[in-house]
Write a protein that holds these residues in place. Structure first.
Motif, PDB file in Angstrom:
ATOM      1  N   SER A 216      28.883 -27.746  19.948  1.00 13.09           N
ATOM      2  CA  SER A 216      29.759 -28.633  19.182  1.00 13.09           C
ATOM      3  C   SER A 216      31.156 -28.599  19.782  1.00 13.09           C
ATOM      4  O   SER A 216      31.521 -27.671  20.512  1.00 13.09           O
ATOM      5  N   VAL A 251      28.561 -41.132  19.806  1.00 14.56           N
ATOM      6  CA  VAL A 251      29.469 -41.227  18.667  1.00 14.56           C
ATOM      7  C   VAL A 251      29.743 -42.705  18.436  1.00 14.56           C
ATOM      8  O   VAL A 251      30.214 -43.404  19.345  1.00 14.56           O
ATOM      9  N   THR A 260      36.993 -36.688  16.018  1.00 13.37           N
ATOM     10  CA  THR A 260      35.783 -36.492  15.231  1.00 13.37           C
ATOM     11  C   THR A 260      35.017 -35.342  15.853  1.00 13.37           C
ATOM     12  O   THR A 260      35.176 -35.024  17.037  1.00 13.37           O
ATOM     13  N   GLY A 261      34.205 -34.699  15.042  1.00 11.66           N
ATOM     14  CA  GLY A 261      33.344 -33.657  15.581  1.00 11.66           C
ATOM     15  C   GLY A 261      32.152 -34.273  16.289  1.00 11.66           C
ATOM     16  O   GLY A 261      31.729 -35.390  15.993  1.00 11.66           O
ATOM     17  N   GLU A 263      28.217 -33.067  17.810  1.00 13.03           N
ATOM     18  CA  GLU A 263      27.155 -32.077  17.964  1.00 13.03           C
ATOM     19  C   GLU A 263      26.166 -32.569  19.009  1.00 13.03           C
ATOM     20  O   GLU A 263      25.793 -33.742  19.006  1.00 13.03           O
ATOM     21  N   ARG A 335      31.084 -40.591   8.473  1.00 15.37           N
ATOM     22  CA  ARG A 335      30.928 -39.462   9.395  1.00 15.37           C
ATOM     23  C   ARG A 335      31.838 -38.338   8.924  1.00 15.37           C
ATOM     24  O   ARG A 335      33.042 -38.523   8.797  1.00 15.37           O
ATOM     25  N   THR A 337      33.132 -34.407   9.496  1.00 13.24           N
ATOM     26  CA  THR A 337      33.230 -33.256  10.387  1.00 13.24           C
ATOM     27  C   THR A 337      33.628 -32.037   9.573  1.00 13.24           C
ATOM     28  O   THR A 337      34.642 -32.054   8.861  1.00 13.24           O
ATOM     29  N   VAL A 345      34.000 -26.723  15.173  1.00 18.48           N
ATOM     30  CA  VAL A 345      33.099 -27.612  14.432  1.00 18.48           C
ATOM     31  C   VAL A 345      31.837 -26.850  14.034  1.00 18.48           C
ATOM     32  O   VAL A 345      31.095 -26.341  14.884  1.00 18.48           O
ATOM     33  N   SER A 347      29.587 -28.327  11.660  1.00 18.69           N
ATOM     34  CA  SER A 347      28.543 -29.313  11.421  1.00 18.69           C
ATOM     35  C   SER A 347      29.160 -30.706  11.398  1.00 18.69           C
ATOM     36  O   SER A 347      30.343 -30.867  11.069  1.00 18.69           O
ATOM     37  N   VAL A 348      28.363 -31.691  11.771  1.00 14.41           N
ATOM     38  CA  VAL A 348      28.766 -33.096  11.687  1.00 14.41           C
ATOM     39  C   VAL A 348      27.691 -33.831  10.899  1.00 14.41           C
ATOM     40  O   VAL A 348      26.514 -33.808  11.275  1.00 14.41           O
ATOM     41  N   GLU A 349      28.086 -34.450   9.798  1.00 19.06           N
ATOM     42  CA  GLU A 349      27.150 -35.176   8.949  1.00 19.06           C
ATOM     43  C   GLU A 349      27.519 -36.653   8.958  1.00 19.06           C
ATOM     44  O   GLU A 349      28.689 -37.016   8.805  1.00 19.06           O
ATOM     45  N   SER A 350      26.530 -37.493   9.150  1.00 17.67           N
ATOM     46  CA  SER A 350      26.798 -38.936   9.167  1.00 17.67           C
ATOM     47  C   SER A 350      25.655 -39.672   8.477  1.00 17.67           C
ATOM     48  O   SER A 350      24.562 -39.131   8.292  1.00 17.67           O
TER      49      SER A 350
END
Length: 369
Positions: A216, A251, A260-261, A263, A335, A337, A345, A347-350
Motif C-alpha cells: 500500500s 485508481v 488517495t490510498g 492497494e 473511495r 482511505t 495506508v 486499507s482502501v475501501e471503495s
C-alpha cells in the motif's frame, strides 16, 4: 544253577565298580578345578558393570532438558511481516531517446500455481509519451531451450519520465520458464497532457499475509486538475535486489492537489522474503486530465459514525446527501482511505451507490479488515 548265580553276582559287582570309578573321577575333576582356580564363572560376576551406564542416565535427562525451546523465537518474524516498512526505489536518471527496457527490472515470479514474467519499460523523454506500446516475448527454460513465445502484448501509457510495469502471464507450456526476452515496438512518441512527476508515491508499505499479501502507499496528484484511470504497478524485491513479487491496480480518479490510498495485491515467488517495495504510477490508455464537475456539489458527505471494532475488522457507517430537490444523483462512486497515526495506508475501501433520490440521504456501510 549255582554257576549262573555266581556269574550274575560278578556282573553286578563289575557294574558297581564302574559306577564308583566314574563318581570318583568326576569328584576328582571338580576338586582339581577348584584347586587350580578356574576363572570361568567370574564373567558372571562382572555383569553388574553393565549396570554402570544406568547410573549415567542423568545424561539422557540433560538431553531432554534441551527441548529445542530455543526455536521459539522463530515466530518473531511473523510480527515483522505484519507491517514491514520498506523504502521506495527511485525511478530517475533515465537515459536515451526511445522507450527501452530498464536494466535490473526484469525477472520471473513463481507462486504455488502460476509463473509470471515481469519487466519495466522506461520513457526517457520529457516532451512526449508512448501510448499503447506493443511488445513480443520468448520464454526459455533453465537450459536455454525455448518453451513459449507470444506477440501482441500491450503496455499502459508511458508518460514523460515514467516507468511502466508489465506482468506477463505465462501459460502452462511456459510454467517452467527461467528467463524471457522482450522486444518493444514503441511507435510514435506523442504529445502528453502531463508528466510522471505529477503522480508521486509516499509511505510505501508491505503487509505479509498467507493468502493475500499486498502493498500500500499514498498516491499524490500534484496537478490543479483531476487525473482519472491512473495505473499503478508495484514490484517486490528481496535483499539481493531480485524481483520476487509483482502486482498492478487502477485508481478511478484523484482530486486536484489531493491524495488517495492505493492497494496492490502481490503475486509472490513461493517462500520469498520481501525486503522492499517500489511503486510506479502512470496513466492508463483511458486516462484523462480534467472532469465535468458541474454536478459534484449535489452530493456530499454528511455525518459519519465512530468506528467500531468487531473481531478482526473495523466497521462504520457514513451518509451521502443529495441536496438537489428535483433530480436524483446516480452512479456515485466513493473511495475511503484508512491510515494509521503515521499516515501509512492500512486499507482502501471503495464502492458504488446506484442512486440517491432528490433531497434524500443514504447510509453507506463499510467493513474493513
Amino acid at each position: 544253577m549255582s554257576k549262573i548265580f555266581t556269574n550274575r553276582k560278578r556282573g553286578i559287582i563289575l557294574i558297581f565298580a564302574l559306577i564308583t570309578a566314574l563318581l570318583v573321577t568326576s569328584v576328582s575333576c571338580n576338586l582339581l578345578n577348584f584347586i587350580i582356580g578356574d576363572d570361568e564363572p567370574e564373567p558372571v560376576v562382572e555383569e553388574p558393570i553393565v549396570e554402570e551406564p544406568v547410573a549415567d542416565e542423568p545424561v539422557v535427562n540433560e538431553e531432554i532438558e534441551e527441548p529445542v525451546q530455543q526455536e521459539d523465537p522463530v515466530d518473531e518474524p511473523v510480527q515483522e511481516e505484519v507491517q514491514e516498512p520498506v523504502q521506495q526505489q527511485p525511478s530517475t536518471n533515465l537515459t536515451g531517446d526511445e522507450l527501452y527496457l530498464v536494466e535490473g527490472k526484469q525477472g520471473i515470479v513463481k507462486d504455488e500455481y502460476y509463473t509470471y514474467g515481469v519487466f519495466v519499460a522506461g520513457n526517457p523523454r520529457n516532451d512526449c509519451m508512448y501510448d499503447y506500446v506493443q511488445y513480443d516475448y520468448v520464454a526459455y527454460d533453465a537450459s536455454g531451450n525455448e518453451v513459449y513465445s507470444e506477440t501482441g502484448g500491450y503496455l499502459e501509457t508511458a508518460l514523460p519520465g515514467a516507468q511502466v510495469v508489465e506482468v506477463v502471464y505465462f501459460p502452462d507450456e511456459a510454467k517452467d520458464a527461467a528467463s524471457f526476452d522482450v522486444v518493444l515496438s514503441p511507435g510514435e512518441c506523442t504529445a502528453a497532457p502531463t508528466t510522471a512527476s505529477t503522480l508521486t508515491i509516499s509511505n510505501p508499505m508491505y503487509y505479509a499475509d498467507e493468502f493475500f499479501p499486498f502493498a500500500s502507499a499514498i498516491l499524490n496528484n500534484d496537478l490543479d486538475d483531476y487525473q482519472t484511470d491512473v495505473f499503478v504497478g508495484a514490484i517486490a524485491y528481496d535483499t539481493a535486489g531480485a524481483i520476487v513479487g509483482v502486482g498492478t491496480s487502477y485508481v478511478a480518479q484523484i482530486f486536484p492537489n489531493d491524495y488517495t490510498g492505493v492497494e496492490v495485491y502481490l503475486n509472490l515467488t513461493e517462500n520469498a522474503v520481501v525486503d522492499s517495495i517500489e511503486f510506479l504510477p502512470t496513466h492508463s490508455y483511458f486516462s484523462e486530465i480534467g472532469m465535468d464537475t458541474s454536478y459534484f456539489d449535489t452530493v456530499y458527505f454528511g455525518e459519519d459514525l465512530p468506528w467500531v471494532q468487531i473481531e478482526d475488522s473495523y466497521e462504520t457507517v457514513f451518509y451521502l446527501i443529495n441536496d438537489n430537490t428535483t433530480q436524483a444523483a446516480t452512479d456515485i462512486e466513493y473511495r475511503m482511505t484508512i491510515v494509521d497515526e503515521n499516515n501509512n495506508v492500512l486499507s482502501v475501501e471503495s464502492g458504488w451507490v446506484d442512486f440517491i433520490l432528490p433531497g434524500d440521504v443514504t447510509p453507506v456501510y463499510i467493513s474493513a479488515n
